[in-house]
Design a protein around this motif. Structure first.
Motif, PDB file in Angstrom:
ATOM      1  N   GLY A 146       0.813  -1.208   0.000  1.00  0.00           N
ATOM      2  CA  GLY A 146       0.000   0.000   0.000  1.00  0.00           C
ATOM      3  C   GLY A 146       0.846   1.257   0.000  1.00  0.00           C
ATOM      4  N   LYS A 147       2.005   1.194   0.657  1.00  0.00           N
ATOM      5  CA  LYS A 147       2.911   2.347   0.679  1.00  0.00           C
ATOM      6  C   LYS A 147       3.448   2.637  -0.712  1.00  0.00           C
ATOM      7  N   SER A 148       3.860   1.583  -1.427  1.00  0.00           N
ATOM      8  CA  SER A 148       4.367   1.789  -2.788  1.00  0.00           C
ATOM      9  C   SER A 148       3.270   2.330  -3.701  1.00  0.00           C
ATOM     10  N   ASP A 149       2.058   1.794  -3.555  1.00  0.00           N
ATOM     11  CA  ASP A 149       0.944   2.315  -4.366  1.00  0.00           C
ATOM     12  C   ASP A 149       0.665   3.774  -4.029  1.00  0.00           C
ATOM     13  N   MET A 150       0.714   4.077  -2.738  1.00  0.00           N
ATOM     14  CA  MET A 150       0.461   5.458  -2.329  1.00  0.00           C
ATOM     15  C   MET A 150       1.560   6.396  -2.830  1.00  0.00           C
ATOM     16  N   GLU A 151       2.807   5.927  -2.801  1.00  0.00           N
ATOM     17  CA  GLU A 151       3.900   6.748  -3.328  1.00  0.00           C
ATOM     18  C   GLU A 151       3.733   6.986  -4.820  1.00  0.00           C
ATOM     19  N   THR A 152       3.312   5.960  -5.556  1.00  0.00           N
ATOM     20  CA  THR A 152       3.061   6.134  -6.990  1.00  0.00           C
ATOM     21  C   THR A 152       1.934   7.132  -7.232  1.00  0.00           C
ATOM     22  N   ARG A 153       0.890   7.026  -6.423  1.00  0.00           N
ATOM     23  CA  ARG A 153      -0.221   7.970  -6.571  1.00  0.00           C
ATOM     24  C   ARG A 153       0.209   9.395  -6.233  1.00  0.00           C
ATOM     25  N   VAL A 154       1.056   9.536  -5.204  1.00  0.00           N
ATOM     26  CA  VAL A 154       1.545  10.874  -4.834  1.00  0.00           C
ATOM     27  C   VAL A 154       2.373  11.466  -5.971  1.00  0.00           C
ATOM     28  N   ARG A 155       3.230  10.639  -6.593  1.00  0.00           N
ATOM     29  CA  ARG A 155       4.024  11.135  -7.714  1.00  0.00           C
ATOM     30  C   ARG A 155       3.130  11.562  -8.873  1.00  0.00           C
ATOM     31  N   LEU A 194       0.026  12.575  -8.659  1.00  0.00           N
ATOM     32  CA  LEU A 194      -0.662  13.809  -8.280  1.00  0.00           C
ATOM     33  C   LEU A 194       0.279  15.015  -8.340  1.00  0.00           C
ATOM     34  N   GLU A 195       1.526  14.807  -7.969  1.00  0.00           N
ATOM     35  CA  GLU A 195       2.492  15.906  -8.061  1.00  0.00           C
ATOM     36  C   GLU A 195       2.727  16.302  -9.517  1.00  0.00           C
ATOM     37  N   ASP A 196       2.789  15.295 -10.423  1.00  0.00           N
ATOM     38  CA  ASP A 196       2.926  15.614 -11.847  1.00  0.00           C
ATOM     39  C   ASP A 196       1.710  16.389 -12.342  1.00  0.00           C
ATOM     40  N   ASP A 197       0.517  15.943 -11.908  1.00  0.00           N
ATOM     41  CA  ASP A 197      -0.701  16.669 -12.288  1.00  0.00           C
ATOM     42  C   ASP A 197      -0.678  18.092 -11.740  1.00  0.00           C
ATOM     43  N   LYS A 198      -0.189  18.241 -10.511  1.00  0.00           N
ATOM     44  CA  LYS A 198      -0.125  19.567  -9.915  1.00  0.00           C
ATOM     45  C   LYS A 198       0.801  20.486 -10.712  1.00  0.00           C
ATOM     46  N   ARG A 199       1.985  19.929 -11.076  1.00  0.00           N
ATOM     47  CA  ARG A 199       2.918  20.750 -11.858  1.00  0.00           C
ATOM     48  C   ARG A 199       2.318  21.117 -13.214  1.00  0.00           C
ATOM     49  N   GLY A 200       1.604  20.172 -13.833  1.00  0.00           N
ATOM     50  CA  GLY A 200       0.961  20.484 -15.098  1.00  0.00           C
ATOM     51  C   GLY A 200      -0.109  21.550 -14.952  1.00  0.00           C
ATOM     52  N   LEU A 201      -0.899  21.443 -13.884  1.00  0.00           N
ATOM     53  CA  LEU A 201      -1.938  22.449 -13.652  1.00  0.00           C
ATOM     54  C   LEU A 201      -1.327  23.811 -13.336  1.00  0.00           C
TER      55      LEU A 201
END
Length: 277
Positions: free
Chosen positions: A203-212, A214-221
């Motif tokens: 779950g930690k690895s999945d959450m880290e992937t999701r955070v990355r 979301l961070e990419d989406d944030k930078r794009g936005l």
């Protein structure tokens, strides 16, 4: 099978019961001249005749196990053979094969003295230090040595009072059942903890992937916001320039119309003034 290791339980000298030099060895006939069937073992197998014991009695199971009951308490004194039978039922003889020879070692039926108890305590302390048993926590070595010590105490008590020894046997079996239950519970809890840890790691690895992501989406936005702000500023600048230009044109038209109005008014007054005269 090698010879059993040293035990705190007191045993008699080992006895040779059979030889297995060939497929048709005659040692079994030599050890059983009467031709009677061999004795039944207490654990469900078949034992050969041991140390000259001629009793054909099959002992009932003892202890607090299911399906077995304690033998009735007899007020009459027990004979040595009965004591040996009870001892063999509580602590079965040890068997091992050495160079094709079957050896059997029975538990000792010699009464214990105060000195034997002191020696047992010293041997227990010595074995704990020799085998480097831990003083705290779960340690199979310490558990094995204390189990042997308890078996030796049961042996000593059984020789003097069979009923007390059988009761201690029930206590020992209950303790072993409780320890086995605790061990099963511990193993299941460890397995459960490992599963939870693996799930948490996954779950930690999945959450880290999701955070990355979301961070990419944030930078794009954020980049999109900057572009939209630049467009807004450009539009505002262009509109302000257009508004200023229109205001200048409007002001020039007003000024031109005012000037024209003044000229027309002057001309009109010039035309109307001679007529009045």
């Amino acid at each position: 099978m090698i010879q059993p290791s040293h035990s705190l339980v007191k045993y008699d000298n080992p006895v040779l019961v059979s030889r297995t030099d060939g497929p048709n060895s005659s040692s079994s006939n030599a050890n059983n001249p009467s031709g009677k069937s061999p004795l039944k073992r207490l654990d469900g197998g078949t034992d050969k005749k041991i140390g000259g014991t001629s009793s054909n009695t099959v002992l009932p199971p003892v202890g607090g196990k299911k399906g077995g009951a304690l033998p009735p308490v007899d007020a009459r004194p027990k004979t040595p053979s009965q004591t040996e039978d009870i001892l063999n039922s509580i602590l079965p003889p040890r068997e091992w094969d050495e160079t094709g020879q079957l050896w059997v070692q029975k538990v000792s039926s010699t009464p214990a003295t105060r000195l034997d108890v002191i020696n047992l305590q010293e041997q227990l302390d010595h074995m704990l230090q020799k085998r480097q048993a831990r003083e705290t926590g779960i340690d199979p070595v310490r558990r094995e040595l204390y189990s042997q010590c308890f078996d030796e105490l049961i042996r000593q008590v059984t020789i003097s009072c069979q009923e007390r020894g059988l009761l201690l046997l029930r206590v020992r079996d209950e303790i072993r059942m409780s320890i086995a239950a605790y061990q099963t519970l511990y193993e299941s809890s460890v397995a459960f903890g490992m599963r939870k840890a693996l799930q948490a790691e996954q779950g930690k690895s999945d959450m880290e992937t999701r955070v990355r992501d979301l961070e990419d989406d944030k930078r794009g936005l954020e980049q999109g916001v900057l572009e939209l702000k630049a467009k807004c500023e450009a539009i505002e600048k262009r509109e302000s320039e257009r508004r200023a230009m229109e205001e200048r044109k409007h002001a020039e038209e007003i000024a031109f119309l005012k000037k024209t109005n003044v000229q027309l008014k002057t001309q009109l007054e010039g035309i109307l003034s001679p007529q009045k005269k």
